[in-house]
Design an enzyme around this catalytic site. Sequence first.
Site, PDB file in Angstrom:
ATOM      1  N   ALA A 298       0.810  -1.226   0.000  1.00 41.54           N
ATOM      2  CA  ALA A 298       0.000   0.000   0.000  1.00 41.54           C
ATOM      3  C   ALA A 298       0.843   1.276   0.000  1.00 41.54           C
ATOM      4  O   ALA A 298       0.717   2.122  -0.907  1.00 41.54           O
ATOM      5  CB  ALA A 298      -0.918  -0.022   1.217  1.00 41.54           C
TER       6      ALA A 298
ATOM      7  N   GLU B   6      10.327  -6.167  -3.259  1.00 40.40           N
ATOM      8  CA  GLU B   6       9.278  -6.777  -2.435  1.00 40.40           C
ATOM      9  C   GLU B   6       9.693  -8.227  -2.138  1.00 40.40           C
ATOM     10  O   GLU B   6       9.934  -8.997  -3.042  1.00 40.40           O
ATOM     11  CB  GLU B   6       7.936  -6.755  -3.182  1.00 40.40           C
TER      12      GLU B   6
ATOM     13  N   CYS C 194      -6.189  -6.174   4.085  1.00 38.16           N
ATOM     14  CA  CYS C 194      -7.474  -6.039   4.784  1.00 38.16           C
ATOM     15  C   CYS C 194      -8.477  -7.082   4.299  1.00 38.16           C
ATOM     16  O   CYS C 194      -9.405  -7.458   5.021  1.00 38.16           O
ATOM     17  CB  CYS C 194      -8.056  -4.653   4.559  1.00 38.16           C
TER      18      CYS C 194
ATOM     19  N   ASN D 147      -2.047   4.198   2.662  1.00 37.58           N
ATOM     20  CA  ASN D 147      -2.289   4.721   1.319  1.00 37.58           C
ATOM     21  C   ASN D 147      -2.116   6.236   1.265  1.00 37.58           C
ATOM     22  O   ASN D 147      -1.504   6.771   0.345  1.00 37.58           O
ATOM     23  CB  ASN D 147      -3.696   4.333   0.851  1.00 37.58           C
TER      24      ASN D 147
ATOM     25  N   VAL E  88      15.302  -6.641   0.831  1.00 39.78           N
ATOM     26  CA  VAL E  88      16.370  -5.673   1.094  1.00 39.78           C
ATOM     27  C   VAL E  88      16.984  -6.034   2.448  1.00 39.78           C
ATOM     28  O   VAL E  88      16.285  -6.130   3.461  1.00 39.78           O
ATOM     29  CB  VAL E  88      15.823  -4.227   1.078  1.00 39.78           C
TER      30      VAL E  88
HETATM   31  C1  LIG Z   1      -5.731  -9.354   8.236  1.00 42.34           C
HETATM   32  C2  LIG Z   1      -5.634  -7.878   8.119  1.00 42.34           C
HETATM   33  C3  LIG Z   1      -6.771  -7.101   8.041  1.00 42.34           C
HETATM   34  C4  LIG Z   1      -6.667  -5.727   7.932  1.00 42.34           C
HETATM   35  N1  LIG Z   1      -7.817  -4.972   7.857  1.00 42.34           N
HETATM   36  C5  LIG Z   1      -7.725  -3.629   7.742  1.00 42.34           C
HETATM   37  C6  LIG Z   1      -8.897  -2.828   7.605  1.00 42.34           C
HETATM   38  O1  LIG Z   1     -10.008  -3.360   7.570  1.00 42.34           O
HETATM   39  N2  LIG Z   1      -8.752  -1.483   7.506  1.00 42.34           N
HETATM   40  C7  LIG Z   1      -7.524  -0.868   7.515  1.00 42.34           C
HETATM   41  O2  LIG Z   1      -7.450   0.367   7.392  1.00 42.34           O
HETATM   42  N3  LIG Z   1      -6.394  -1.610   7.628  1.00 42.34           N
HETATM   43  C8  LIG Z   1      -6.465  -2.956   7.744  1.00 42.34           C
HETATM   44  N4  LIG Z   1      -5.328  -3.711   7.846  1.00 42.34           N
HETATM   45  C9  LIG Z   1      -4.018  -3.035   7.905  1.00 42.34           C
HETATM   46  C10 LIG Z   1      -3.464  -2.741   6.521  1.00 42.34           C
HETATM   47  O3  LIG Z   1      -3.491  -3.903   5.735  1.00 42.34           O
HETATM   48  C11 LIG Z   1      -2.060  -2.228   6.662  1.00 42.34           C
HETATM   49  O4  LIG Z   1      -2.093  -1.079   7.462  1.00 42.34           O
HETATM   50  C12 LIG Z   1      -1.451  -1.891   5.328  1.00 42.34           C
HETATM   51  O5  LIG Z   1      -1.313  -3.024   4.527  1.00 42.34           O
HETATM   52  C13 LIG Z   1      -0.075  -1.283   5.553  1.00 42.34           C
HETATM   53  O6  LIG Z   1       0.510  -1.025   4.325  1.00 42.34           O
HETATM   54  P1  LIG Z   1       2.076  -0.917   4.235  1.00 42.34           P
HETATM   55  O7  LIG Z   1       2.387  -0.727   2.794  1.00 42.34           O
HETATM   56  O8  LIG Z   1       2.586   0.065   5.201  1.00 42.34           O
HETATM   57  O9  LIG Z   1       2.629  -2.323   4.769  1.00 42.34           O
HETATM   58  P2  LIG Z   1       2.365  -3.785   4.216  1.00 42.34           P
HETATM   59  O10 LIG Z   1       1.060  -3.912   3.577  1.00 42.34           O
HETATM   60  O11 LIG Z   1       2.701  -4.711   5.344  1.00 42.34           O
HETATM   61  O12 LIG Z   1       3.473  -3.919   3.087  1.00 42.34           O
HETATM   62  C14 LIG Z   1       4.833  -3.945   3.399  1.00 42.34           C
HETATM   63  C15 LIG Z   1       5.485  -4.825   2.370  1.00 42.34           C
HETATM   64  O13 LIG Z   1       6.892  -4.748   2.567  1.00 42.34           O
HETATM   65  C16 LIG Z   1       7.458  -6.012   2.306  1.00 42.34           C
HETATM   66  N5  LIG Z   1       8.748  -6.020   2.987  1.00 42.34           N
HETATM   67  C17 LIG Z   1       8.980  -5.953   4.311  1.00 42.34           C
HETATM   68  N6  LIG Z   1      10.298  -5.942   4.551  1.00 42.34           N
HETATM   69  C18 LIG Z   1      10.913  -5.993   3.349  1.00 42.34           C
HETATM   70  C19 LIG Z   1      12.276  -6.021   2.945  1.00 42.34           C
HETATM   71  N7  LIG Z   1      13.274  -5.966   3.813  1.00 42.34           N
HETATM   72  N8  LIG Z   1      12.553  -6.091   1.617  1.00 42.34           N
HETATM   73  C20 LIG Z   1      11.544  -6.147   0.691  1.00 42.34           C
HETATM   74  N9  LIG Z   1      10.223  -6.132   1.036  1.00 42.34           N
HETATM   75  C21 LIG Z   1       9.932  -6.046   2.347  1.00 42.34           C
HETATM   76  C22 LIG Z   1       6.432  -6.981   2.872  1.00 42.34           C
HETATM   77  O14 LIG Z   1       6.545  -8.244   2.280  1.00 42.34           O
HETATM   78  C23 LIG Z   1       5.112  -6.292   2.545  1.00 42.34           C
HETATM   79  O15 LIG Z   1       4.555  -6.769   1.328  1.00 42.34           O
HETATM   80  C24 LIG Z   1      -5.396  -5.107   7.933  1.00 42.34           C
HETATM   81  C25 LIG Z   1      -4.239  -5.883   8.008  1.00 42.34           C
HETATM   82  C26 LIG Z   1      -4.353  -7.256   8.096  1.00 42.34           C
HETATM   83  C27 LIG Z   1      -3.086  -8.067   8.177  1.00 42.34           C
END
Ligand SMILES: Cc1cc2nc3c(=O)[nH]c(=O)nc-3n(C[C@H](O)[C@H](O)[C@H](O)COP(=O)(O)OP(=O)(O)OC[C@H]3O[C@@H](n4cnc5c(N)ncnc54)[C@H](O)[C@@H]3O)c2cc1C
Length: 458
Positions: free
Chosen positions: A10, A34, A44, A311, A81
């Site tokens: 996201a 990734e 979510c 987002n 990474v």
């Molecule tokens: C089951 C579930 C239900 C949810 N429901 C909701 C909801 O209803 N409403 C809401 O607002 N939020 C919800 N969330 C939370 C939401 O999904 C997260 O807040 C959001 O995905 C965060 O986005 P992000 O990009 O920060 O992190 P992430 O989505 O965790 O993405 C981070 C990415 O970085 C990658 N990564 C990590 N370390 C490394 C590395 N060293 N090298 C390369 N890649 C790496 C990971 O593989 C991952 O794909 C939910 C989460 C879960 C797990």
Amino acid sequence: MKLVVVGADAAGMSAASQARKRRGPDELEIVAFERGHFTSYSACGIPYWIGGAVKDRDALIARTPAEFAQAGIDVHLRHEVTAIDLDRREVVARDLTGGGERREGFDELVYAAGAVPVTPEWARVDAAGVFGVQTLDDGTAIMEWLSSAERRKAVVIGGGYIGVEMAEAMVRRGLDVTLVEKSAQPMSTVDPDMGRRVRDAICGLGIEVRTDTHVTGLETADGRVRAVVTDDGTLPADIVVLGLGVRPNTALAAEAGLPLGPTGGLRTDLRMRVVGPDGPVPGVWAAGDCVQTVHRISGRPLHAPLGTHANKQGRVAGINLGGGYATFPGVIGTAVTKVCELEVARTGLTEKEADQAGFAFVTSTVESTSRAGYYPGASEMTIKLIAERRTGMLLGAQIVGREEAAKRIDSLAIAIWNRMTVEEMTALDLSYAPPFSPVWDPVLIAARKATDEVHASR
Ligand SMILES: Cc1cc2nc3c(=O)[nH]c(=O)nc-3n(C[C@H](O)[C@H](O)[C@H](O)COP(=O)(O)OP(=O)(O)OC[C@H]3O[C@@H](n4cnc5c(N)ncnc54)[C@H](O)[C@@H]3O)c2cc1C
């Protein structure tokens, strides 16, 4: 100029897409790493895919690497990474398919590595059948485990929103589900009186809820989990799902010398530039579950790992690094979830949070209905408001109810965001017709009752 993105979900891909909108491939090369198998997926949606409401995993994927490639964004899946060198301005990425390591130089870096599930010592067993739920790869692993043999008993540990959503998913897949929670009720993000309503409702859904129960270990045999051991007995389990919360995934950033805030998340300024001891670190941005933000009402630092923030923050980082201007102004703690037919929503501060922030406040709780009482399908809902003593400023709101209850939290969130008093709210021009609300919308009834409490506190 080259932009490197760590984490392609996201936050990371919102940043990449916004930067690309403003700077074409001739001006800015964009490379994202990734470690998983997917880009821009909806974590979510995982519980709804596992529970069967969403039929196809691919429906959770908003954009594939091929689509990003068309936009001139180069995504390397299965690349983790492992190091960031801020002086040499390069990252090291390991190819998890066995292809060795590559070094990638950068002018701008977006750190968007998300969060990691909290995994206590007792959960770190070398046995199959124990899952955290954070990425689509985690969801896929759970689906494969459930499909590989007959699984009958699920134990979900942790009664936060991910725990209750996963408990529902398991029920929908026909498993016997036990939800274990160490507090007196599940959903500790709402006040205990509202949490009690959630607990009572969940118990009626075929989920066995064990509150005030501490997990002390997992029993395993033949490489598989067999049971969850608690201070109140042993619960047989074919699958154990950990819903113990998450923490910012910042180890890599900390190793690179970026300081963490008190919540363990990276500190950023309003434009999502990472802030170090001497101010913003040039060309280093962060967004999503790996950062800490600020609560606009309490003024306190907060880790708020939600997709809605990830987002927005990614978008802000991408606009700024693409040469535009945008800010992320903080959060007010709005969240919503459902378990089976029960909807739970909150915004602002709970009683405990208001107290910790130093507010003196009154509370009021009302029962109302989603539609006019005589209209078919009207269902009950409870709204609780927390308002500052004397001024009457709305500080927090919580809703527990059935269909059409939870989204009413949005009008309360707008009121909090704009620092309205409960008295001002009583005159709000909210919509009314019998299929949509009683003539006094539950939000207005709640505001009236809270106003009485505020007047009584003067
Ligand atoms: C089951 C579930 C239900 C949810 N429901 C909701 C909801 O209803 N409403 C809401 O607002 N939020 C919800 N969330 C939370 C939401 O999904 C997260 O807040 C959001 O995905 C965060 O986005 P992000 O990009 O920060 O992190 P992430 O989505 O965790 O993405 C981070 C990415 O970085 C990658 N990564 C990590 N370390 C490394 C590395 N060293 N090298 C390369 N890649 C790496 C990971 O593989 C991952 O794909 C939910 C989460 C879960 C797990």
